[in-house]
Design an enzyme around this catalytic site. Structure first.
Site, PDB file in Angstrom:
ATOM      1  CE  LYS A 194      -3.804  -2.517   2.512  1.00  0.00           C
ATOM      2  NZ  LYS A 194      -4.449  -2.815   3.758  1.00  0.00           N
ATOM      3  CD  GLN A 201      -2.800  -4.637   6.737  1.00  0.00           C
ATOM      4  OE1 GLN A 201      -2.837  -3.456   5.828  1.00  0.00           O
ATOM      5  NE2 GLN A 201      -3.416  -5.575   6.246  1.00  0.00           N
ATOM      6  CG  ASP A 261      -9.909  -0.037   5.480  1.00  0.00           C
ATOM      7  OD1 ASP A 261      -9.663  -0.088   4.301  1.00  0.00           O
ATOM      8  OD2 ASP A 261      -9.004  -0.243   6.476  1.00  0.00           O
TER       9      ASP A 261
END
Lengths: 283, 283
Positions: B52, B96, B119
Site C-alpha cells: 500500500k 491493518q 476503509d
C-alpha cells in the site's frame, strides 16, 4: 392451520414490564422521558403522535411534544433537537414522519444524539446494527418488535431462509440486519424484483412491509412458513388491510401475524421499552 | 466461455487517473496523504502494508506508517489515531488487520474520524451506505472496486438476483448494501446456510468471499452468471487459489474474475482513488 402470532397479548406483557421498570427507575431519580417532534397538521401523524404520548403517560414516563407549523424551517427543528439532546429529562427523541419538503429527513436524523435516537435511524446506530456490534444501541422499533414475536413463539432463525419484502429504513433494512445477526440466510427484495412469488416461496420466514394490500397470497408461500405482516393500507371499502391475504394463506402458513393486533402493538410497546433501555444506558 | 473480468487492466486505468488527480491537487497545495497503522510483525500484514505504501508513493501521495509492537496497548494506538485525525496532511487512515487480542477492533475503528475512514468500516459510514444516503462518505474498498468492475463491463444489476457468500464487514455486508442500492435483489448467506448450491444457482451475480478454496463449482452457478471471486487461500501445494473453481465454471459462467488479477488489484486501486476523494471532500 397457522398459529396466530398475537402481538397484542405480547405487547401487554412488555408494557407491564416497562411500567414496573419505570417505577423502579423513577424511585432511583431517573424518570424515563420521551420527546416527539411533529411538523405540520397531518391527521394520521397527529393520531400516531397522540397515541405514543398517551402510552408514555400511562406507563409513567415524561412525555414532551414539540409542535411546529407546516412551514417551519429546518434550522428551527434542528435547534429544538439540539436542546433535547442536552436535556437530562429526555432519553428518547423521535421525529414523526413525514416531514415537509423544506426539511431534510437525513439531516434531521443525524442531528439527534445517537444515544437518544429511539427510532434507530441515525447512521451510527444503523451501522452498528448492520456490523452486528456487541455494544448497546437503539434499533428500529418495528423490526425489534418482530424479533421479540419470533422469540416468544420460538420460531427458529439459525440457517433458516428469510425474505424481506421492501427495503425501507424503517423496516426492511434493519429487519434484514437483525435476521442476519440471528444467523438466517436473508434476501431483501425491492420494487424492481421480478418473480417475487418464486423468491418468497423459498422462505421459512417472510416479512412483508410494502403497503401493497394483499400482495402476499397462498402461492407466495411454502407450506409451514412464518408470515409477518407489517403493511397497512386502506382498501376501496375503507377497511384497513395488510400486505398479506390472511384468509388466503391461513391454512398453508405455519404462523402468521394478524392485522390489526400483530406487529402494530409490538412497535409501540418496543418504542416504550427501548426508551427505558436508553434511560438505563445513560446512567 | 466466460468473459474474463480483467481487474488488473482496469486498476491500471484507475491508478493513472488517480496519479493525474494527485498532481492537480498537489499543485493546488492539497497533497493527498494516507496513514497506515500496523501492530505487530505478522509477515502477511507487513507485506500488505508495504505494498500500500509503495503504491501511494508511486502515485505521488504522502504515505505514513505508524508501527507498534505486538504488545502495544489499545490507548497507545487510539492516541496515534487521534493525532492523525487532526493532522491536515493526512486524509485517509487505515488500521491493518489483524489486531492483537488486547486491542478491540471496533473501538479502534470508531476512534477514526469518519471523514478519514478510508476503509469505510466506521459504523457511521457503514450506516450511511446501508441507508443509501446521497452524501459523500467512504465505502469499503473491495466491494467498491467490484462495483467498478461490474460498471466497466456493463453487467446489469437492476432487478437482478445477487447472492453474497459470506457476511464479513470487509466484503459481504458492504457488498450487499452496494448491490441493494443498485436495485438488485440481494441474498446474504452465512456459514449456517444449508443447500448453498441451490441458492447460488438462482443468482445472476455471485460474490464469494469465504476463503474456502474452490467452494464454488459449476453446479453452484446458473449458465451465464457473473462470478466474482474475493477469496484467497493457500492450497496444500502452496498455490494461492480463490473461492471459485475457475476451470470448472469457465465454460458455464457468463463472466468471471481471475485470481490473481481480478478483485485484488481493484481493491488497492480503489483504496488510492478513495484517498484522493477524501482529500477533495475535505477541501
Amino acid at each position: 392451520m397457522a398459529t396466530i402470532l398475537n402481538g397484542k397479548e405480547l405487547a401487554k406483557k412488555i408494557n407491564q414490564k416497562t411500567k414496573e421498570e419505570v417505577v423502579a427507575l423513577t424511585n432511583r431519580g431517573v424518570k424515563p422521558g420521551i420527546a416527539v417532534i411533529l411538523v405540520g397538521e397531518d391527521p394520521a401523524s397527529l393520531m400516531y403522535t397522540r397515541s405514543k404520548q398517551r402510552k408514555a403517560d400511562k406507563l409513567g414516563m415524561t412525555s414532551v411534544l414539540k409542535k411546529f407549523p407546516m412551514d417551519a424551517s429546518q434550522s428551527e427543528v434542528i435547534e429544538a433537537i439540539h436542546e433535547l439532546n442536552v436535556d437530562d429529562s429526555i432519553n428518547a427523541i423521535l421525529v414523526q414522519a413525514p416531514l415537509p419538503k423544506q426539511i431534510s429527513q437525513s439531516e434531521v436524523t443525524e442531528a439527534i444524539a445517537p444515544q437518544k435516537d429511539v427510532d434507530g435511524f441515525h447512521p451510527e446506530n444503523l451501522g452498528r446494527l448492520y456490523g452486528n456490534e456487541a455494544s448497546n444501541y437503539p434499533v428500529a422499533c418495528t423490526p425489534k418488535g418482530i424479533m421479540r414475536i419470533l422469540k416468544e413463539y420460538q420460531i427458529p432463525t439459525v440457517g433458516k431462509r428469510a425474505v424481506i419484502v421492501g427495503r425501507s429504513i424503517l423496516v426492511g433494512k434493519p429487519m434484514a440486519a437483525l435476521l442476519l445477526n440471528a444467523d438466517a440466510t436473508v434476501t431483501i427484495t425491492t420494487s424492481h424484483t421480478t418473480n417475487l412469488a418464486k423468491i418468497t416461496s423459498d422462505a421459512d420466514i417472510i416479512v412483508s412491509a410494502t403497503g401493497i394490500g394483499h400482495l402476499i397470497k397462498s402461492d407466495y408461500i411454502k407450506p409451514g412458513a412464518t408470515v409477518i405482516d407489517v403493511g397497512i393500507e386502506q382498501n376501496s371499502e375503507g377497511k384497513l388491510i395488510g400486505d398479506v391475504d390472511y384468509d388466503d394463506i391461513f391454512d398453508k402458513a405455519g404462523a402468521i401475524t394478524p392485522v390489526p393486533g400483530g406487529v402494530g402493538p409490538m412497535t409501540i410497546a418496543t418504542l416504550m421499552s427501548q426508551t427505558v433501555e436508553l434511560a438505563k444506558w445513560s446512567h
